[in-house]
Scaffold this active site. Sequence first.
Site, PDB file in Angstrom:
ATOM      1  N   LYS A  91       0.853  -1.189   0.000  1.00 40.84           N
ATOM      2  CA  LYS A  91       0.000   0.000   0.000  1.00 40.84           C
ATOM      3  C   LYS A  91       0.882   1.230   0.000  1.00 40.84           C
ATOM      4  O   LYS A  91       1.713   1.411   0.893  1.00 40.84           O
ATOM      5  CB  LYS A  91      -0.916  -0.011   1.224  1.00 40.84           C
ATOM      6  N   LYS A 139      -2.282  -1.650  -3.726  1.00 44.46           N
ATOM      7  CA  LYS A 139      -3.146  -0.478  -3.675  1.00 44.46           C
ATOM      8  C   LYS A 139      -2.330   0.799  -3.723  1.00 44.46           C
ATOM      9  O   LYS A 139      -1.337   0.884  -3.017  1.00 44.46           O
ATOM     10  CB  LYS A 139      -3.937  -0.523  -2.372  1.00 44.46           C
TER      11      LYS A 139
END
Length: 325
Positions: A193, A245
């Site tokens: 992330k 992400k």
Amino acid sequence: MERPRRLRTSPAMRALVSETRIHPRDLVLPLFVKEGATEPIAIASMPGVVQHSEESLAAAVREAAELGLGGVMLFGVPATRDAVGSGAVDPEGILNRAIRIAKDAAAGRTVVMADVCLDEFTDHGHCGVLDAAGEVDNDATNELYRTMAVTQAQAGVDVVAPSGMMDGQVAEIREALDEAGFTGVAILAYSAKYASAFFGPFREAVDSQLKGDRRTYQMDPANAREGLREADLDLLEGADMIMVKPAMSYLDVLRQVADRSSVPVAAYQVSGEYAMIEAAAANGWIDREAAIMESLIGIKRAGADVILTYFAAEISRRNSHDSVQ
Ligand code: PBG
């Protein structure tokens, strides 16, 4: 002469040889629930996305189940916040209430997932608690994640999704769940992330209190190898699924993670990716529906088994995954 164009001659021929398809079961719809809301509240930077009331949440989950979506991902927006994010570990906190409502509405027809992270619940907006020096305290935060995950499991969640990027969070949560007897609750780890500008609209969606940034825990967008390391660590720590992400700016990372993963890989088409498509389409600058499908096809082609997207319900509603064009 080689004539690859033969396979492009008609819509039906193109559909026949299409290598990549999006199916509603691949998709997870993120949903926001606002404590005390009596009706859905629009999010200006995410046209079409709302902060749900408890009632409208139930309806949205029922619709997701009827559309055959793979799952829903719940985020809570509390009415009050404090330094340690108490609302996250309160069984009557908004996210835990939302889990019970969603489980009931889903009735086993779609998977109920919830965010394990403190940022929505802290008055400083960070994903963890702060130490005396004002830094995010990794190990103290993991202690709270343990309790948060167990509280969510008690509320009936199917999958917990730690998104705070603390070191060791997956192992800690797995141990806490197992010790509490929730061996069947799965972990979808936000593994790679990145500290991304594309989370911008999400901050409005959850009324984020954050000043500054998350660069001491979320990853540097420049680093792909480090993303693989994070994915490897989460696999070792017992993640049942791992995630990259945002999606669009990290398709190379997604491809590499997918190539080495022994578990399903998810990608999150984040709020800013959604907002860019909506804003350009609203100006008449791109074909909205074609852009949505192309963005999702690209994510799937890069290796995502599961895609979290704010478009999930819409594209399943209009069955564009099956259209011939
Ligand atoms: C943290 C979390 C964030 C998102 C999902 N989980 C915000 C952040 O890390 O700043 C962003 C999702 C999106 O932008 O759509 N709880």
